[in-house]
Structures are given as structure tokens and as C-alpha cells.
Design an enzyme around this catalytic site. Structure first.
Site, PDB file in Angstrom:
ATOM      1  N   ASP A   1       0.858  -1.185   0.000  1.00 32.81           N
ATOM      2  CA  ASP A   1       0.000   0.000   0.000  1.00 32.81           C
ATOM      3  C   ASP A   1       0.895   1.236   0.000  1.00 32.81           C
ATOM      4  O   ASP A   1       1.044   1.913   0.998  1.00 32.81           O
ATOM      5  CB  ASP A   1      -0.900  -0.041   1.243  1.00 32.81           C
ATOM      6  CG  ASP A   1      -1.890   1.113   1.292  1.00 32.81           C
ATOM      7  OD1 ASP A   1      -2.077   1.787   0.251  1.00 32.81           O
ATOM      8  OD2 ASP A   1      -2.471   1.345   2.374  1.00 32.81           O
TER       9      ASP A   1
ATOM     10  N   SER B   1      23.785   0.451   2.828  1.00 28.60           N
ATOM     11  CA  SER B   1      24.880   0.467   3.793  1.00 28.60           C
ATOM     12  C   SER B   1      26.115   1.067   3.136  1.00 28.60           C
ATOM     13  O   SER B   1      26.210   1.134   1.921  1.00 28.60           O
ATOM     14  CB  SER B   1      25.181  -0.948   4.251  1.00 28.60           C
ATOM     15  OG  SER B   1      25.979  -1.589   3.274  1.00 28.60           O
TER      16      SER B   1
ATOM     17  N   ASN C   1      14.582  -7.964   2.471  1.00 31.46           N
ATOM     18  CA  ASN C   1      13.959  -7.207   1.379  1.00 31.46           C
ATOM     19  C   ASN C   1      13.981  -8.134   0.179  1.00 31.46           C
ATOM     20  O   ASN C   1      14.227  -9.326   0.318  1.00 31.46           O
ATOM     21  CB  ASN C   1      14.777  -5.927   1.120  1.00 31.46           C
ATOM     22  CG  ASN C   1      13.997  -4.878   0.345  1.00 31.46           C
ATOM     23  OD1 ASN C   1      12.992  -5.186  -0.288  1.00 31.46           O
ATOM     24  ND2 ASN C   1      14.456  -3.655   0.377  1.00 31.46           N
TER      25      ASN C   1
HETATM   26  C1  LIG Z   1       6.063  -5.301  -5.930  1.00 38.42           C
HETATM   27  C2  LIG Z   1       6.883  -5.026  -4.719  1.00 38.42           C
HETATM   28  C3  LIG Z   1       7.055  -3.714  -4.273  1.00 38.42           C
HETATM   29  C4  LIG Z   1       7.817  -3.438  -3.148  1.00 38.42           C
HETATM   30  N1  LIG Z   1       7.982  -2.156  -2.715  1.00 38.42           N
HETATM   31  C5  LIG Z   1       8.753  -1.904  -1.628  1.00 38.42           C
HETATM   32  C6  LIG Z   1       8.964  -0.590  -1.150  1.00 38.42           C
HETATM   33  O1  LIG Z   1       8.420   0.384  -1.661  1.00 38.42           O
HETATM   34  N2  LIG Z   1       9.786  -0.414  -0.101  1.00 38.42           N
HETATM   35  C7  LIG Z   1      10.395  -1.472   0.514  1.00 38.42           C
HETATM   36  O2  LIG Z   1      11.130  -1.280   1.471  1.00 38.42           O
HETATM   37  N3  LIG Z   1      10.178  -2.724   0.121  1.00 38.42           N
HETATM   38  C8  LIG Z   1       9.396  -2.963  -0.933  1.00 38.42           C
HETATM   39  N4  LIG Z   1       9.203  -4.252  -1.332  1.00 38.42           N
HETATM   40  C9  LIG Z   1       9.810  -5.344  -0.562  1.00 38.42           C
HETATM   41  C10 LIG Z   1       8.808  -6.001   0.382  1.00 38.42           C
HETATM   42  O3  LIG Z   1       8.379  -5.091   1.359  1.00 38.42           O
HETATM   43  C11 LIG Z   1       9.438  -7.221   1.077  1.00 38.42           C
HETATM   44  O4  LIG Z   1      10.447  -6.769   1.961  1.00 38.42           O
HETATM   45  C12 LIG Z   1      10.032  -8.205   0.106  1.00 38.42           C
HETATM   46  O5  LIG Z   1       9.157  -8.432  -0.980  1.00 38.42           O
HETATM   47  C13 LIG Z   1      10.368  -9.549   0.753  1.00 38.42           C
HETATM   48  O6  LIG Z   1       9.273 -10.114   1.420  1.00 38.42           O
HETATM   49  P1  LIG Z   1       8.302 -11.243   0.774  1.00 38.42           P
HETATM   50  O7  LIG Z   1       9.149 -12.408   0.435  1.00 38.42           O
HETATM   51  O8  LIG Z   1       7.312 -11.524   1.849  1.00 38.42           O
HETATM   52  O9  LIG Z   1       7.698 -10.628  -0.420  1.00 38.42           O
HETATM   53  C14 LIG Z   1       8.426  -4.521  -2.462  1.00 38.42           C
HETATM   54  C15 LIG Z   1       8.241  -5.841  -2.896  1.00 38.42           C
HETATM   55  C16 LIG Z   1       7.479  -6.103  -4.010  1.00 38.42           C
HETATM   56  C17 LIG Z   1       7.315  -7.533  -4.464  1.00 38.42           C
HETATM   57  C1  LIG Z   2      13.848  -2.988  -1.072  1.00 43.25           C
HETATM   58  O1  LIG Z   2      13.170  -3.551  -2.178  1.00 43.25           O
HETATM   59  C2  LIG Z   2      12.569  -2.600  -3.011  1.00 43.25           C
HETATM   60  C3  LIG Z   2      11.705  -3.333  -4.006  1.00 43.25           C
HETATM   61  O2  LIG Z   2      12.335  -4.421  -4.581  1.00 43.25           O
HETATM   62  C4  LIG Z   2      13.697  -1.758  -3.639  1.00 43.25           C
HETATM   63  O3  LIG Z   2      13.160  -0.795  -4.505  1.00 43.25           O
HETATM   64  C5  LIG Z   2      14.470  -1.063  -2.509  1.00 43.25           C
HETATM   65  O4  LIG Z   2      15.556  -0.347  -3.034  1.00 43.25           O
HETATM   66  C6  LIG Z   2      14.985  -2.064  -1.509  1.00 43.25           C
HETATM   67  N1  LIG Z   2      15.544  -1.400  -0.359  1.00 43.25           N
HETATM   68  C7  LIG Z   2      16.678  -1.773   0.218  1.00 43.25           C
HETATM   69  C8  LIG Z   2      17.074  -1.037   1.425  1.00 43.25           C
HETATM   70  O5  LIG Z   2      17.340  -2.669  -0.239  1.00 43.25           O
END
Ligand SMILES: Cc1cc2nc3c(=O)[nH]c(=O)nc-3n(C[C@H](O)[C@H](O)[C@H](O)COP(=O)(O)O)c2cc1C
Ligand SMILES: *[C@@H]1O[C@H](CO)[C@@H](O)[C@H](O)[C@H]1NC(C)=O
Ligand SMILES: *[C@@H]1O[C@H](CO)[C@@H](O)[C@H](O)[C@H]1NC(C)=O
Ligand SMILES: *[C@@H]1O[C@H](CO)[C@@H](O)[C@H](O)[C@H]1NC(C)=O
Ligand SMILES: *[C@@H]1O[C@H](CO)[C@@H](O)[C@H](O)[C@H]1NC(C)=O
Length: 545
Positions: A146, A291, A361
Site C-alpha cells: 500500500d 549500507s 527485502n
Molecule cells: C512489488 C513489490 C514492491 C515493493 N515495494 C517496496 C517498497 O516500496 N519499499 C520497501 O522497502 N520494500 C518494498 N518491497 C519489498 C517487500 O516489502 C518485502 O520486503 C520483500 O518483498 C520480501 O518479502 P516477501 O518475500 O514476503 O515478499 C516490495 C516488494 C514487491 C514484491
Molecule cells: C527494497 O526492495 C525494493 C523493491 O524491490 C527496492 O526498490 C528497494 O531499493 C529495496 N531497499 C533496500 C534497502 O534494499
């Protein structure tokens, strides 16, 4: 194919969906907010007849199967019917996601959204302590689900203890060109390269403000700024972000795309401004940082920029106009997993005063398919070449290992004792000068007060890393308020209750999910919690025997 025909037959006209829910009348005093929000919604909802098929289907099924069944997150309809239906209707992952979000929002405005029923969480069997709050359960939804804070309330109603909205960038930005989300259904995995598309901090803040004002109105406090402030100051007796007891709302902020990562002052300015918009609506603020990725990281010189960045965020949060300030967490990539990188990040966390780390992530790597030896269908193998972050169940083992590493590293405590804990020690013990001593040498003090948590909160974890521990009094649970144990949330490949339990056992307080919800649907959080409870029951039976 039967489904498609069925949907056409059941097609409900979109005009019905434009119906405005009664509580919207409350929006009057903040009309500018309404128009901004609606403009955004309307842009997204124009056209596409297929979307209307989807809404029609859901609403009609709601009538056909019965309101209670369909709106209960435990109903298998969410997994077996709605998820595949969405995937059929929207070949593009991003479209499907928008449709899902919009559907939840619309259904919520009718009071028809799927939600967890029953009082399971109020039993407290899954409760965890986080930042001085008792979360009624340790399962969260993670960032990206969201991004615009359109559906925090319905997400909480799916059963989450933590909902993280965002990432929100300071100014609105498009992100990368589409397509930018790719599904690998055989792996229940995704690859995304959204590139931080965001409607911007101002609009997102206005949505969050609206939510607080509606809450204030329903609580009988009025709907003006003063009422809003009362709720934000905790006078309604609920956390100011989640507005729900036992739950916390996290908001993730990110910098402008155009701001260079190397210009720390500029990045700090971005964060500070974004925080000034959305900060007061959050229980937890999350920052996405990379980092210091240079050799020789352990030298203070390389940790310093990250410390400076995080200190800037800490300062910005102190300026938030609210009685209690949000906690601050930094989200770290699973690809930055060398000992040196982890140690550097932990050092910056302690030195800046950030409260915790979201470990995990998406990954830039491409994990081997599951089960071992499985060959991906050609269509999916091709997708592995797409740039972007990979998420899916294969990530789990790495997430688990990373949580353990961060738990150990953070529990070693600060390398450089910060001024606040030593002044506390001086005040409470008043025996020797502690200002230049490391945290380990202060342990010989005879403390009446709880000692800094790095020493006290989990002595078992520390026994190997801190053999010199000679505390005369060893408070095991209550950390000193000035130096509490750092909190860990975990994300990456968590799909079931057993995994969530393992993650908690490794030292995280919350297990967050994203991709599992994309494949498992609205009932995913409930299912994971149910599995945790079943596991606990089985354990009990085993130990009784
Ligand atoms: C489509 C998509 C968009 C995402 N957008 C963000 C984001 O805006 N910021 C972030 O920190 N992580 C983002 N993530 C990472 C997720 O929050 C999560 O950390 C990551 O997908 C790993 O968890 P999961 O295996 O449960 O998906 C995104 C992931 C997906 C798949
Ligand atoms: C976490 O994952 C999102 C989506 O894949 C990416 O855009 C973002 O840069 C990542 N943040 C970090 C801290 O790795
Ligand atoms: C980010 O964008 C905002 C709005 O355009 C601008 O005021 C700010 O200076 C930008 N930040 C940086 C570091 O350029
Ligand atoms: C988020 O962090 C990742 C690396 O961990 C970095 O590449 C990316 O630029 C960051 N994005 C924003 C918007 O801060
Ligand atoms: C604590 O130490 C300070 C400085 O050494 C001294 O001035 C003060 O009297 C001491 N207070 C008590 C209660 O012993």
C-alpha cells in the site's frame, strides 16, 4: 474459462461502485483532501472494463455465497477463487495489484471487505512487546503493498499486527517504465523494479490525516485540527498511527529520485521534509538506506555517513509535533550481508539512536528454483533475466540466517557508549566516572536500576560474546528506557506459521509478508497465525506426554 463467462453474466455496472459511502459526508471540513484523493482514484479507475468485471464478480459472489463467508479471511474462496481470477483478468502484475487495492478500498467503504473474525488475537497467545506496546500478534504486512496509504484500515482488518505503508517519496514520482512487475507462478515468486513510484508525501499525508479525523469524529472529539491533535497525542487511548489497540502503523519514507545517495545532507533534507509531512501519522517510521558498501568498512570513516544520515532522521523525528514520537527503523537489504556490512550498520544504528532494523527485502540475486532440481518453464526462466528485486519463498533461509546475525550483532551493544546511558549510570550509581568506559566495563557497577538492555535484556544470547559480564544484579526483562534492546522485524520469503515462529525464535519481534499475500490472497495473515497456534498446541501435547 467458466469463470470468465460467469463474470460476464454477472457484470455489474461501474456506476453502482461510484456510490459514496455515508461516512464520506464527514469529509466536509477537509474538502481539499477529498478532492486530491479522489482525483488520484479517478485517474486510476478510468476505463478498463475488465476491472469492473472483477468488482462485479466480488460483489455478486458476496451476495451469492453470503456476506459472512466471503468477508471472513479464513474462507478459502480468497485463495482458490479470487487470486487466480485476478491473475486471469490482469496478465500484468501491477494492474492486478491496483485492482486488488481498489477492490479492498471499495469493499471497505461498503463495509463488505474481507476481515478476520473472532477474538483469537485478544486471547494474547501470540502477543509481542514492541516499542512499549503490546502487539496482539507478530505478523505484519510489508512495504510496497500500500504505497499510497489508501488501505491501512482494511489491511489491519485482515489480521495484521503491523501494517507498513509506503515507500513514500518526498515529491511525486513515476518510478520505472512499465512493465515493472513479473510473476513466476511456479515459484510463487515475483520480480519487481518499481523504482519507488509514489504519489508523494503531501498527498499521502492528507490521506492519513483524513483517516485520523474520521476516527476523531467517530470518537466524538470533533473533526477539526484540535480533534486531530488530541488523537495524535494519544488522548483517544489508541496508538496515533494504527488507531487500533494492539496494532502499529509503520510508514516508510524514501528520498527524491533526483537526490544523489552520496549527498548525505541532501538525503537528510529529503527525509526531514518527508517526515514533517507523514511523521505524525506513524507509530513507526521506516527509512530505506543502503549500507556503506566500501572495503575497510570497519573504519569509523565509512560508518560515519550512514550514522550522519540516520542521526538526521532521528533529529527530524524529534521535531514532530506530537506527544509521543514514532519509533524509527531502518530497512536493510539482504544482499548486504557480509560481517563487515552488518557490523557497520549496527554501529550506525546504535550511534544514531535508531530504534530497530527491518532485516530483509527483495534480492538482486536469482535463487535456485524449488523444489531442488526443478526446471522453470521457459516463460519463467526468461523472466529471471529481468532486472529488479526477487521475492519469494526461496528467500526464507537467508532471511532467517540474517535475522540471527543482526540479533547477535545488535545485542553486543554500542561500540561507543552514548552520552545518555552513561549519564543515567552516573545518576543512578554515582560511583565512578563512566563517560569513557565501554559498555562492557560498566557491568561491574552495582545497579539498582535496570542496566542498558544490551547487557541485560538477553543475557543468554550474550554469554558467548560477552564473557566478562559480571553484573551483580541481572534484570532479565526490563531494559533501561534510555538504552533499550534494538527491535528487529523480518521480511523475505515468510509464507507459513512454522517459518514465522522460527523467525521470532531467531530474535525478530515481527514477521512481515508481501509475496505470500499476492499468491495466497486476503486470508494469508489469518492462515499464518492459525498455523502458529496449531504448532503451539502440538508442542503442548508433545511436552505433556
Ligand atoms: C512489488 C513489490 C514492491 C515493493 N515495494 C517496496 C517498497 O516500496 N519499499 C520497501 O522497502 N520494500 C518494498 N518491497 C519489498 C517487500 O516489502 C518485502 O520486503 C520483500 O518483498 C520480501 O518479502 P516477501 O518475500 O514476503 O515478499 C516490495 C516488494 C514487491 C514484491
Ligand atoms: C527494497 O526492495 C525494493 C523493491 O524491490 C527496492 O526498490 C528497494 O531499493 C529495496 N531497499 C533496500 C534497502 O534494499
Ligand atoms: C526534493 O524535491 C523537493 C520538491 O521538488 C525539493 O524542494 C527538494 O529540494 C528536493 N531535494 C533535493 C535534495 O534536491
Ligand atoms: C533504497 O536502498 C537501496 C539500497 O539498499 C538503494 O539502492 C536505493 O537507491 C534506495 N532508494 C531510495 C529511494 O532511497
Ligand atoms: C555524585 O557525584 C558527584 C560528582 O562526583 C558529587 O558532586 C555528588 O555529591 C555525588 N552525589 C551523591 C548522591 O553521592
Amino acid at each position: 474459462m467458466k469463470t470468465a463467462a460467469c463474470m460476464r453474466a454477472l457484470h455489474i455496472r461501474p456506476s453502482i461502485l461510484r456510490y459514496r459511502a455515508p461516512h464520506r459526508a464527514l469529509q466536509h471540513p477537509t474538502r481539499h483532501v477529498t478532492t486530491a484523493t479522489e482525483a488520484a482514484t479517478n485517474v486510476r479507475s478510468t476505463g478498463t472494463r475488465t476491472k469492473n468485471f472483477a468488482y462485479g464478480t466480488v460483489l455478486t459472489l458476496g451476495l451469492a455465497f453470503g456476506y459472512l463467508y466471503v468477508t471472513d479471511t479464513r474462507a478459502s474462496i480468497h485463495e482458490w477463487l479470487l487470486v487466480p481470477a485476478l491473475r486471469q483478468i490482469y496478465p500484468d502484475g501491477e494492474e492486478a495489484h491496483h485492482a486488488g487495492t481498489h477492490m479492498l478500498k471499495v469493499l471497505h467503504s461498503f463495509g463488505l471487505n474481507p476481515r478476520e473474525r473472532g477474538v483469537a488475537d485478544s486471547r494474547g497467545d501470540l502477543a509481542v512487546e514492541v516499542f512499549g506496546h503490546t502487539l496482539n500478534n507478530p505478523i505484519g504486512t510489508s512495504a510496497g503493498i500500500d504505497k499510497g496509504a489508501e488501505i491501512p484500515t482494511p489491511l489491519f482488518e485482515l489480521g495484521a499486527g503491523i501494517v507498513e505503508v509506503g515507500a513514500v517519496t518526498l515529491v511525486p514520482q513515476e518510478g520505472n517504465p512499465k512493465p515493472r512487475v513479473f510473476r513466476l507462478p511456479s515459484q510463487n515468486a515475483l520480480i519487481n523494479r518499481y523504482g519507488f513510484n509514489s504519489e508523494g508525501a503531501e498527498l499521502v499525508a492528507s490521506r492519513l490525516r483524513q483517516r485520523v479525523r474520521e476516527f476523531a469524529y467517530q470518537a466524538g472529539l470533533g473533526i477539526d485540527e484540535a480533534a486531530e491533535q488530541q488523537v495524535l497525542d494519544g488522548e483517544a487511548g489508541v496508538p496515533p498511527g494504527s488507531l487500533l489497540n494492539g496494532r502499529l502503523l509503520a510508514v516508510q519514507v524514501a528520498k527524491n529520485k533526483t537526490t544523489s545517495e552520496d549527498d548525505i545532507d541532501a538525503v537528510v533534507r529529503d527525509y526531514a521534509t518527508a517526515v514533517s509531512y507523514v511523521g505524525k501519522y506513524a507509530d513507526i517510521l521506516v527509512v530505506n538506506v543502503s549500507s556503506p558498501n566500501t572495503p575497510g568498512l570497519r573504519t569509523l570513516q565509512n560508518v560515519e555517513p550512514l550514522t550522519r544520515l540516520l542521526s538526521g532522521v532521528v533529529q527530524a523525528v524529534k521535531n514532530i509535533d506530537r506527544k509521543t514520537k514514532p519509533a524509527i527503523m531502518v530497512k536493510v537489504s539482504p544482499d548486504e550481508d557480509s560481517e563487515a556490512q552488518i557490523a557497520g550498520i549496527c554501529e550506525a544504528v546504535w550511534d544514531s539512536g535508531v530504534d530497530g532494523v527491518i532485516v530483509g527485502n527483495t534480492t538482486k540475486k536469482r535463487p535456485d528454483p524449488l523444489p531442488k532440481g526443478y526446471l522453470l518453464p521457459a516463460s519463467e526462466a526468461k523472466l529471471l533475466l529481468e532486472q529488479g528485486g526477487y521475492s519469494g519463498p526461496q528467500m526464507f533461509e537467508r532471511t532467517l540466517a540474517l535475522v540471527s546475525k543482526y540479533r547477535n550483532a545488535l545485542d553486543e551493544g554500542p561500540k561507543h557508549p552514548s552520552p545518555s546511558p552513561s549519564s543515567i549510570l552516573e545518576k543512578t550509581s554515582n560511583s565512578t566516572s563512566t563517560s569513557s568506559q565501554s559498555s562492557k566495563t560498566t557491568t561491574t557497577l552495582d545497579l539498582d536500576q535496570p542496566s542498558p538492555s544490551a547487557l541485560s535484556s538477553n543475557v543468554d544470547d550474550l554469554s558467548s560474546s560477552a564473557p566478562t559480564l559480571t553484573l551483580k544484579s541481572t534484570p532479565k526483562t526490563a531494559p533501561a528506557p534510555s538504552n533499550p534492546r534494538k527491535v528487529i522485524f523480518a521480511t523475505g520469503g515468510i509464507t507459513n506459521g512454522r517459518q514465522a515462529r522460527e523467525i521470532l525464535d531467531a530474535g525478530a519481534s515481527v514477521a512481515q509478508v508481501y509475496t505470500a499475500m499476492i499468491y495466497g490472497g486476503a486470508g494469508t495473515v489469518s492462515r499464518i497465525k492459525g498455523e502458529m497456534r496449531e504448532d503451539a498446541e502440538q508442542q503442548k501435547t508433545v511436552t505433556k506426554r
